[in-house]
Design an enzyme around this catalytic site. Sequence first.
Site, short mmCIF file in Angstrom:
data_model
loop_
_atom_site.label_atom_id
_atom_site.label_comp_id
_atom_site.label_asym_id
_atom_site.label_seq_id
_atom_site.Cartn_x
_atom_site.Cartn_y
_atom_site.Cartn_z
N HIS A 1 0.86 -1.18 0.00
CA HIS A 1 0.00 0.00 0.00
C HIS A 1 0.90 1.23 0.00
O HIS A 1 1.87 1.29 0.74
CB HIS A 1 -0.89 -0.02 1.24
CG HIS A 1 -2.02 0.97 1.20
ND1 HIS A 1 -1.83 2.32 1.28
CD2 HIS A 1 -3.36 0.79 1.08
CE1 HIS A 1 -3.00 2.93 1.22
NE2 HIS A 1 -3.95 2.03 1.09
N ARG B 1 -6.40 10.28 -0.18
CA ARG B 1 -6.22 10.70 -1.58
C ARG B 1 -7.56 10.82 -2.29
O ARG B 1 -7.75 11.69 -3.12
CB ARG B 1 -5.28 9.72 -2.29
CG ARG B 1 -3.83 9.95 -1.92
CD ARG B 1 -2.91 8.89 -2.51
NE ARG B 1 -3.08 7.61 -1.84
CZ ARG B 1 -3.15 6.44 -2.44
NH1 ARG B 1 -3.06 6.38 -3.75
NH2 ARG B 1 -3.31 5.34 -1.75
#
Lengths: 261, 602
Positions: free
Chosen positions: B237, B257
């Site tokens: 990740h 994000r």
Amino acid sequence: MPEAQLRVFRGSPGSSGRLVDYDVPVEEGMVVLDALHWVQAHLAPDLAVRWNCKAAKCGSCGAEVNGRPRLTCKTRLSDFAEGEPITVEPMRAFPLVKDLVVDVSWNYEVNRRIPPFQPPPDRPQETWRWQQEDIERVQEFRKCIECFLCQDVCHVLRNHETERPFMGPRFLVRAAGLEMHPMDTADRTSHLKDEGGIGFCNITKCCTEVCPEHIKITDNAIIPLKERVADRYYDPIQIAWRKLRGRGSETGPAADDGNAP
Amino acid sequence: MKETIERHPHDVLVVGAGGAGLRAAIEAADQGASVGLVCKSLLGKAHTVMAEGGVAAALAHVAPADSWQVHFRDTMVGGKLLNNPRMAELHAQEAPDRVRELERWGAVFDRTADGRILQRPFGGHSHPRLAHVGDRTGLEMIRTLQDRAVGAGIAVYMECTISHLLTQPDRVTGAFGYWRATGRPVVFPAKTIVLATGGVGRAYQVSSNSWEYSGDGHALACLAGAELLDMEFVQFHPTGMVWPPGVKGLLVTEAVRGEGGILRNKDGERFMWKYLPEDRRHEYAATDEEATTWVEAQSAARSTDARRPPELSTRDNVSRAIYTEVREGRGTEHGGVFLDISYLPAEHVRRKLPSMYEQFKELADVDITTGPMEVGPTTHYIMGGIRVDADTGATTRQGLFAAGEVAGGMHGANRLGGNSLSDLLVFGQRTGAGAAAAAAAAPELRHIDPIQVREAERDLSAPFDRPGRADPHRLHEELQSTMQSQVGIFRTEADLEEAIRRIGDLRSRWPDIGISGGRPYNPGWDLVFEVRNMLIVSEAIARSALQRRESRGAHSRLDYTEPDPAWARLNSVVRLADDGLEVTTASVPELPDELRPLIETE
């Protein structure tokens, strides 16, 4: 490297148990759970600690740190003065399994008996609509990570080790989350009053203080539920109204009462 | 001394009580099976609680243009077409029903302005698609499923570790394990077994995974003769915490994000512009302005023609970008990059990302509403897993099923964020049904071989007979260091061969592990079997990675930097052979004709 002095409870049921000192090298940002892991990896591989996520999301690693119920994964060593011993003991409200691990199965029993979520049978899901502000309170309750620190600190539960008459703050929060769900139709009032023993809570707010999720347990969950119980069972006007309509005070409201406040 | 071992027979035994295990157990019970659910931890603590951003389902509440076909296409493209297309198809088609079902069972998702389930954007998804509850979606999911399972009267065996599967030549017959609280052995005879044990992240030093993620199901299946698929595809990740050291690896949700978080290197450069793959560049904003327009529309939950910011590229790509920035000297003081959401109103950030706000404030003294976070890649997920039948979750071993992260095939070479929670629901339900149907077709519980039970008991007690010998913590640390440095984001033949040699060395030392203390709740003892499982899984990862001489999705080779067409239609397969793990290949299942047009352009 600076060291922290951990004083950790070691013991099993049937033995008296004792506090054992461990010196642990400290890195920046370290939490009590990191220190316990260091002890496991270097000094005491059989030290029993219950933990999972180490991110304050699973609620497994609760213990009493210097007497206060806390998540060990969220309690930083830098919160304590250098040289001050950090005492870590198991949650006292539950039977000991070993060292810092306690038997919390009672909580799962209490949870199982709460009447579950019950949506209206005649409202198709396609028609369910609710606004964000209508569910913010329910979402607050559903933040609970079931660490049971509120159960641990609750003096009603501490004072009744067996035959507990009170479901405890955690399950009042859960019941409140169900009761205030916009689509729930079940009635838990009698359960809260009788089996749940909601009257035992005398609103000292200790539970709210220890909640790592900052849920306002007393103000937002317990007091509104107490009001529901009081309205049902102790409000003379409501009792008279129900008698007038031919229903005893012990039965739940009929469907036309809906999920009244 | 000889005593009878406790037994709990069931039609269906589910191992693991995260999202997939719970959903499988609920379904099997609904089909009338007697179901036992075993978990290493307390109920409700499984790794699913850590899932943050959301569950992907083409509900089309925010973007009316969304559909299962687009979700299918995004999933296949994200997986570099190595996915089992039937799994990706079922997943995209059934995820909306599974999400709506959670709502019917009491889940309270965030809402759109018109009162329906809200959906947020995520990397690699063409439309806002993730149903969510702030950034604690996994908790909402597991609590809803937990309540449903308890209400269904399923027998739950908490804090019980399964260490061995019991077999007959033609099928599995049950499971053997021990109660962690007492250390006493227990046998679960079962007609069928569903493995839902999650992933393998604890084999790496820097990981977002909890201690439970030691590849138990992968290893048990492999030892019982089932096949593993595509084990080289490990997802790193892009955004884990890098500071302070105690929290290194802890997940920073992709929702940061999704809500508009910007990645910058230490020079303040928004570096993701440089790393967008040419063939996908048209899907992303062309300028900072366009990206900002997109974020503003997103925050106000209105649609826009602006394209998404470059930070929402797929996870494999963003991880490589961050790793490269740091390696080339443009990283932060603590070896990460900056992730900044502080340009949005503080109230909005706190409402949409409450647990991230708390996490950084309490663990790193950083207020994410006023300053940037420091982040870097962390081992998060394994796309590979037990080879299963798409429709039923059946493995290649009779009577054995698998669902969730432990199963392979669904995500191909790279998983899109949000697709794992939907995977748990869709294939949990299907596998529960598959295992219940197979159990119903099996006439009765099969004989449990007493010799296997005795051997398993001997395995359990052996470490206590050699105290002071090899220490499980040291073996674990050595394995983690090997996997981190030699089987990480970028791989080479020399590193992988060295890793396989070191893993072999650790494997030869494993039988020497000694344990002190008693059986009750002894974490050192737990670790002995977890190390066994991690060694098997790590070797499977390293051997598969060595075999695949190309770079594709999450598997990046410095010595074979490009995708190789010869590997484009091949899955890796690992199985147990006489002299250890054997690695081969199998063809990716053919795309059915009716699905072909959906990805023809790719």
